[in-house]
Enzyme design. Structure first.
Site, PDB file in Angstrom:
ATOM      1  N   SER A 259       0.862  -1.189   0.000  1.00 20.51           N
ATOM      2  CA  SER A 259       0.000   0.000   0.000  1.00 20.51           C
ATOM      3  C   SER A 259       0.895   1.234   0.000  1.00 20.51           C
ATOM      4  O   SER A 259       1.840   1.318   0.782  1.00 20.51           O
ATOM      5  CB  SER A 259      -0.875   0.009   1.263  1.00 20.51           C
ATOM      6  OG  SER A 259      -1.275   1.350   1.563  1.00 20.51           O
TER       7      SER A 259
ATOM      8  N   HIS B 251      -1.295  -1.576  -4.294  1.00 24.87           N
ATOM      9  CA  HIS B 251      -2.583  -1.456  -3.594  1.00 24.87           C
ATOM     10  C   HIS B 251      -2.809   0.038  -3.351  1.00 24.87           C
ATOM     11  O   HIS B 251      -2.072   0.669  -2.569  1.00 24.87           O
ATOM     12  CB  HIS B 251      -2.502  -2.233  -2.280  1.00 24.87           C
ATOM     13  CG  HIS B 251      -3.735  -2.171  -1.442  1.00 24.87           C
ATOM     14  ND1 HIS B 251      -4.802  -3.024  -1.610  1.00 24.87           N
ATOM     15  CD2 HIS B 251      -4.051  -1.345  -0.412  1.00 24.87           C
ATOM     16  CE1 HIS B 251      -5.727  -2.738  -0.692  1.00 24.87           C
ATOM     17  NE2 HIS B 251      -5.305  -1.729   0.047  1.00 24.87           N
TER      18      HIS B 251
ATOM     19  N   ASP C 193      -5.010   2.966  -1.985  1.00 16.82           N
ATOM     20  CA  ASP C 193      -6.090   3.198  -1.010  1.00 16.82           C
ATOM     21  C   ASP C 193      -6.851   4.468  -1.329  1.00 16.82           C
ATOM     22  O   ASP C 193      -6.354   5.580  -1.105  1.00 16.82           O
ATOM     23  CB  ASP C 193      -5.502   3.284   0.411  1.00 16.82           C
ATOM     24  CG  ASP C 193      -5.085   1.917   0.925  1.00 16.82           C
ATOM     25  OD1 ASP C 193      -3.921   1.771   1.356  1.00 16.82           O
ATOM     26  OD2 ASP C 193      -5.913   0.985   0.888  1.00 16.82           O
TER      27      ASP C 193
ATOM     28  N   MET D 199      -9.848   6.857  -0.478  1.00 14.79           N
ATOM     29  CA  MET D 199     -10.726   7.162   0.659  1.00 14.79           C
ATOM     30  C   MET D 199     -11.487   8.449   0.377  1.00 14.79           C
ATOM     31  O   MET D 199     -10.900   9.427  -0.104  1.00 14.79           O
ATOM     32  CB  MET D 199      -9.896   7.339   1.937  1.00 14.79           C
ATOM     33  CG  MET D 199      -9.077   6.123   2.301  1.00 14.79           C
ATOM     34  SD  MET D 199      -8.147   6.415   3.833  1.00 14.79           S
ATOM     35  CE  MET D 199      -7.087   4.966   3.821  1.00 14.79           C
TER      36      MET D 199
ATOM     37  N   HIS E 143      -8.345   0.030  -3.608  1.00 13.28           N
ATOM     38  CA  HIS E 143      -9.119  -0.341  -2.419  1.00 13.28           C
ATOM     39  C   HIS E 143     -10.064   0.818  -2.164  1.00 13.28           C
ATOM     40  O   HIS E 143      -9.660   1.861  -1.648  1.00 13.28           O
ATOM     41  CB  HIS E 143      -8.164  -0.566  -1.237  1.00 13.28           C
ATOM     42  CG  HIS E 143      -8.891  -0.888   0.035  1.00 13.28           C
ATOM     43  ND1 HIS E 143      -8.240  -0.919   1.257  1.00 13.28           N
ATOM     44  CD2 HIS E 143     -10.181  -1.191   0.300  1.00 13.28           C
ATOM     45  CE1 HIS E 143      -9.109  -1.230   2.193  1.00 13.28           C
ATOM     46  NE2 HIS E 143     -10.304  -1.394   1.645  1.00 13.28           N
TER      47      HIS E 143
ATOM     48  N   MET F 126     -12.449   2.696  -0.373  1.00  4.07           N
ATOM     49  CA  MET F 126     -13.067   2.972   0.925  1.00  4.07           C
ATOM     50  C   MET F 126     -13.961   4.193   0.741  1.00  4.07           C
ATOM     51  O   MET F 126     -13.642   5.325   1.140  1.00  4.07           O
ATOM     52  CB  MET F 126     -11.986   3.206   1.989  1.00  4.07           C
ATOM     53  CG  MET F 126     -11.250   1.924   2.335  1.00  4.07           C
ATOM     54  SD  MET F 126      -9.719   2.133   3.231  1.00  4.07           S
ATOM     55  CE  MET F 126      -8.587   2.371   1.854  1.00  4.07           C
TER      56      MET F 126
ATOM     57  N   MET G 281     -10.147  -7.141   6.114  1.00  7.50           N
ATOM     58  CA  MET G 281      -9.384  -6.068   6.746  1.00  7.50           C
ATOM     59  C   MET G 281      -8.891  -6.527   8.115  1.00  7.50           C
ATOM     60  O   MET G 281      -9.655  -7.108   8.893  1.00  7.50           O
ATOM     61  CB  MET G 281     -10.246  -4.814   6.908  1.00  7.50           C
ATOM     62  CG  MET G 281     -10.547  -4.074   5.599  1.00  7.50           C
ATOM     63  SD  MET G 281      -9.078  -3.553   4.718  1.00  7.50           S
ATOM     64  CE  MET G 281      -8.460  -2.266   5.797  1.00  7.50           C
TER      65      MET G 281
ATOM     66  N   ASP H 292      -5.223  -7.008   4.747  1.00  8.90           N
ATOM     67  CA  ASP H 292      -4.778  -5.634   4.605  1.00  8.90           C
ATOM     68  C   ASP H 292      -4.888  -4.913   5.942  1.00  8.90           C
ATOM     69  O   ASP H 292      -5.966  -4.798   6.505  1.00  8.90           O
ATOM     70  CB  ASP H 292      -5.682  -4.942   3.565  1.00  8.90           C
ATOM     71  CG  ASP H 292      -5.334  -3.491   3.343  1.00  8.90           C
ATOM     72  OD1 ASP H 292      -6.157  -2.786   2.708  1.00  8.90           O
ATOM     73  OD2 ASP H 292      -4.263  -3.045   3.809  1.00  8.90           O
TER      74      ASP H 292
HETATM   75  O1  LIG Z   1      -6.657   0.188   3.595  1.00 14.66           O
HETATM   76  C1  LIG Z   1      -5.794   0.404   4.428  1.00 14.66           C
HETATM   77  C2  LIG Z   1      -6.051   1.291   5.594  1.00 14.66           C
HETATM   78  O2  LIG Z   1      -7.403   1.693   5.552  1.00 14.66           O
HETATM   79  C3  LIG Z   1      -4.503  -0.284   4.278  1.00 14.66           C
HETATM   80  O3  LIG Z   1      -4.222  -0.530   2.889  1.00 14.66           O
HETATM   81  C4  LIG Z   1      -3.335   0.379   4.984  1.00 14.66           C
HETATM   82  O4  LIG Z   1      -3.027   1.559   4.354  1.00 14.66           O
HETATM   83  C5  LIG Z   1      -2.152  -0.562   4.946  1.00 14.66           C
HETATM   84  O5  LIG Z   1      -1.066   0.092   5.560  1.00 14.66           O
HETATM   85  P1  LIG Z   1      -0.351  -0.577   6.837  1.00 14.66           P
HETATM   86  O6  LIG Z   1      -1.393  -0.849   7.839  1.00 14.66           O
HETATM   87  O7  LIG Z   1       0.314  -1.834   6.319  1.00 14.66           O
HETATM   88  O8  LIG Z   1       0.647   0.473   7.255  1.00 14.66           O
HETATM   89 CO   LIG Z   2      -6.112  -0.883   1.778  1.00 15.76          CO
END
Ligand SMILES: O=C(CO)[C@@H](O)[C@H](O)COP(=O)(O)O
Ligand SMILES: [Co+2]
Length: 228
Positions: free
Chosen positions: A12, A37, A39, A41, A71, A73, A142, A176
């Protein structure tokens, strides 16, 4: 028996230096990552805001052949399908929680040629995603509350993965959140084969070494399962 599954590591970039998004992404791919990946949001489904399709599309122009997983969100996963398809995203992973018509979103994603990932938050029972399993290419469990990188890994999510792996031996199962060398074994043992790791890779002194360690752990457990 878990057969024809492969291990895939998808770092990520959430906690990377986003002012250097391309360089950071290229570095991760050069370090042995299988996919990125991303993210996404919206500040509504989760209390954080990152980036959307314009950024993904720009990154795609610099990384034309890298596998992108978004991903999502977001409160309205239907709204962003065509924009992400236009950015040539490979896998559109969305949360079932805000959806009032998961099959419709799955159909629309597949119509674009993108793969479907179904994501569940820690508080969502795995039974909620089972009814849609035939529409999905991958299930994301998750292991943190979505919204931020760098959070603590939730070990109590492993039974969800064990149950999914037991019932769906060839399904891609992604984990994740908070994943790194100190907990990859429990994820791999439970049956995850797609691993998202952000902070543990981004902040590592030797990212290729961490990615290889993650791969070795998953492959060890995949081989064990396929030999049983
Ligand atoms: O979707 C998410 C958080 O919402 C993940 O993709 C985190 O961003 C992964 O990062 P780490 O927890 O490995 O630092
Ligand atoms: Co994610």
């Amino acid at each position: 028996m878990a057969k024809n599954l492969s291990c895939k590591i998808g770092p990520s970039i959430l906690n990377a230096d986003l002012s250097q998004l391309y360089n950071e992404s290229q570095k991760l791919m050069d370090s042995g990552a299988d996919y990125l990946h991303l993210d996404v949001m919206d500040g509504t489904f989760v209390p954080n805001l990152t980036f959307g399709h314009p950024v993904v599309k720009c990154l795609r122009t610099k990384l034309p052949s890298t596998v992108f997983e978004t991903h999502m969100m977001v409160q309205n996963p239907l709204q962003w399908i065509s924009a992400m398809a236009d950015a040539n995203v490979d896998q559109y992973t969305f949360h079932i929680e805000p959806c009032d018509d998961v099959p419709l979103v799955c159909r629309k994603v597949k119509e674009t040629g993108m793969k479907v990932g179904l994501a569940i938050k820690p508080g969502t029972p795995v039974t909620c995603v089972e009814e849609y399993i035939d529409m999905a290419d991958m299930i994301l469990v998750m292991t943190v509350e979505p919204g931020f990188g760098g959070q603590k890994f939730m070990t109590d999510m492993m039974p969800k993965i064990e149950m999914l792996r037991e019932k769906y031996p060839t399904m891609d199962i992604e984990v994740d959140g908070g994943i790194g060398p100190n907990n990859i074994d429990v994820c791999a043992k439970a049956g995850a084969n797609m691993i998202v790791s952000g902070t543990a890779v981004i902040q590592a002194k030797n990212p290729p070494q961490v990615i290889q360690l993650l791969k070795d752990s998953v492959n060890k457990h995949l081989n064990i399962k396929s030999n049983c």
